[in-house]
Design an enzyme around this catalytic site. Sequence first.
Site, PDB file in Angstrom:
ATOM      1  N   TYR A  40      26.718   4.768  58.114  1.00  0.00           N
ATOM      2  CA  TYR A  40      26.267   4.721  59.512  1.00  0.00           C
ATOM      3  C   TYR A  40      25.585   6.052  59.772  1.00  0.00           C
ATOM      4  CZ  TYR A  40      29.064   0.541  60.537  1.00  0.00           C
ATOM      5  OH  TYR A  40      29.562  -0.732  60.558  1.00  0.00           O
ATOM      6  N   ASP A  84      22.226  -0.681  63.248  1.00  0.00           N
ATOM      7  CA  ASP A  84      22.390  -1.641  64.348  1.00  0.00           C
ATOM      8  C   ASP A  84      23.621  -1.372  65.204  1.00  0.00           C
ATOM      9  OD1 ASP A  84      24.522  -2.425  62.777  1.00  0.00           O
ATOM     10  OD2 ASP A  84      23.641  -4.342  62.161  1.00  0.00           O
ATOM     11  N   HIS A 128      24.442  -8.017  61.132  1.00  0.00           N
ATOM     12  CA  HIS A 128      25.822  -7.550  60.968  1.00  0.00           C
ATOM     13  C   HIS A 128      26.788  -8.737  60.989  1.00  0.00           C
ATOM     14  CE1 HIS A 128      27.545  -3.276  61.314  1.00  0.00           C
ATOM     15  NE2 HIS A 128      28.621  -3.999  61.047  1.00  0.00           N
TER      16      HIS A 128
HETATM   17  C1  FNR Z   1      31.076  -6.096  58.090  1.00  0.00           C
HETATM   18  N1  FNR Z   1      29.773  -5.586  58.059  1.00  0.00           N
HETATM   19  C2  FNR Z   1      29.581  -4.226  57.960  1.00  0.00           C
HETATM   20  N2  FNR Z   1      28.306  -3.721  57.882  1.00  0.00           N
HETATM   21  C3  FNR Z   1      28.108  -2.382  57.782  1.00  0.00           C
HETATM   22  O1  FNR Z   1      26.959  -1.966  57.699  1.00  0.00           O
HETATM   23  N3  FNR Z   1      29.167  -1.528  57.750  1.00  0.00           N
HETATM   24  C4  FNR Z   1      30.459  -1.957  57.820  1.00  0.00           C
HETATM   25  O2  FNR Z   1      31.394  -1.150  57.799  1.00  0.00           O
HETATM   26  C5  FNR Z   1      30.688  -3.349  57.937  1.00  0.00           C
HETATM   27  N4  FNR Z   1      31.956  -3.837  58.029  1.00  0.00           N
HETATM   28  C6  FNR Z   1      32.172  -5.194  58.067  1.00  0.00           C
HETATM   29  C7  FNR Z   1      33.472  -5.673  58.074  1.00  0.00           C
HETATM   30  C8  FNR Z   1      33.701  -7.040  58.059  1.00  0.00           C
HETATM   31  C9  FNR Z   1      35.114  -7.548  58.036  1.00  0.00           C
HETATM   32  C10 FNR Z   1      32.613  -7.945  58.065  1.00  0.00           C
HETATM   33  C11 FNR Z   1      32.829  -9.434  58.038  1.00  0.00           C
HETATM   34  C12 FNR Z   1      31.326  -7.465  58.079  1.00  0.00           C
HETATM   35  C13 FNR Z   1      28.614  -6.506  58.051  1.00  0.00           C
HETATM   36  C14 FNR Z   1      28.269  -6.951  56.635  1.00  0.00           C
HETATM   37  O3  FNR Z   1      27.717  -5.893  55.894  1.00  0.00           O
HETATM   38  C15 FNR Z   1      27.243  -8.090  56.623  1.00  0.00           C
HETATM   39  O4  FNR Z   1      26.096  -7.704  57.334  1.00  0.00           O
HETATM   40  C16 FNR Z   1      27.750  -9.412  57.161  1.00  0.00           C
HETATM   41  O5  FNR Z   1      29.113  -9.591  56.856  1.00  0.00           O
HETATM   42  C17 FNR Z   1      26.960 -10.565  56.571  1.00  0.00           C
HETATM   43  O6  FNR Z   1      27.349 -11.775  57.103  1.00  0.00           O
HETATM   44  P1  FNR Z   1      28.387 -12.781  56.400  1.00  0.00           P
HETATM   45  O7  FNR Z   1      28.032 -12.882  54.940  1.00  0.00           O
HETATM   46  O8  FNR Z   1      29.734 -12.207  56.642  1.00  0.00           O
HETATM   47  O9  FNR Z   1      28.145 -14.053  57.145  1.00  0.00           O
END
Ligand code: FNR
Length: 374
Positions: A149, A177, A267
Amino acid sequence: APALPRLPEAPAAHTVLNLREYETIARGLLDPIFYDYVAGGARDEVTVRANEHGFARLGLLPRMLRGSDTRDLGVTLFGTPSSLPVFLSPTAFHRLAHPDGELATARAAAKAGVIMTVGMASTTSVADVAAAARQAVPDRAPALWFQLYLQPDMAVTRALVRRAEAAGCTALLVTVDSPVLGIHERNKRNGFNDLPPGVVCENLRDLTGSEPGHIRQIAMSADLGWDHLDRLREMTSLPVVLKGVLHPEDGRIAVAHGVDGLLLSNHGGRQLDTAPATVDLLPDMLAAVAGRVPVLLDGGVRRGTDVVKALALGATAVGIGRPVVYGLAAGGEDGVRHVVDLLREEIDHTLALCGATAPRDLTPDLVRTVPAVP
Ligand code: FNR
């Protein structure tokens, strides 16, 4: 704080047929508070549902009699080879899903030959994750990316980048984002706002503040601009992939600022609710970027056909988020491995049925918008 989840019994792999079944299994095994954390999204969760629905409204129109019995699913992403056009998107806190946490995920990804993105909010340090990947497959450099981030404090950013570089990560995924955190009403209802004792964000240790590795050390700042990205760009020679741009104009600006790639992502519906499905935004983003950098996509990918649709429309690779956590909850390393292998078989089978031998054979004319099938 809720207790750690109990160690799940790994289901016999042959009884699990697809990624969606892993969600059902994980739901039965996980503490309901952690399940809601993973499955949920922002506000009404419209975008969570939209991502999968976006794929459901696309049909694949196959080609026939192209005469080839061999298929190659491999791709190279920012210099890192992958056995599949699929990578593991960053997801936080793997130790909430399984006691082995990110170590299990890393071993599975390494053995499957796919890239794992280590989250800044991982509950194992990126150094330990890299060591596990190396140990799992000693004859290959670990295929790890690091998700960051963008932090307002450049010293913190620099320290994290150095940790990722020292661990051997081969790209940075910079998530943009999250100027503020998405509001997940499930978490509010469940009172889930802290990690259980002993589970910390290991990458944040000794960076700032008095609580080592506390999640609150991740600064969400609405005060960040493109100049912060420029400063990050100057800080490292690693490829920088911007995660979370959705507007095509932002895609153009990102390319002008020298990013090496884009990850088109909402996300997983966890930030701005009602953001459109990523697959619906893909054509406009590709037009804006005009081939200058690869465009990756994540959100709602649950089937090999979803992967093939995104690739046919022009994505270079796709990421999976929740299915990895569900596989981890269901069976630790074996569960994650099985999730990837299920997807591998489905992609291979779909390519065969479409008359394609490799991702490069897939073209937009294979994808048609169709009425949603109930
Ligand atoms: C995320 N995602 C996420 N993205 C990111 O940039 N940093 C993070 O720490 C996290 N943490 C996170 C935790 C959990 C439990 C989930 C489900 C998702 C978002 C992730 O990278 C991704 O963009 C989405 O999960 C993609 O969608 P699907 O495959 O879950 O439908």
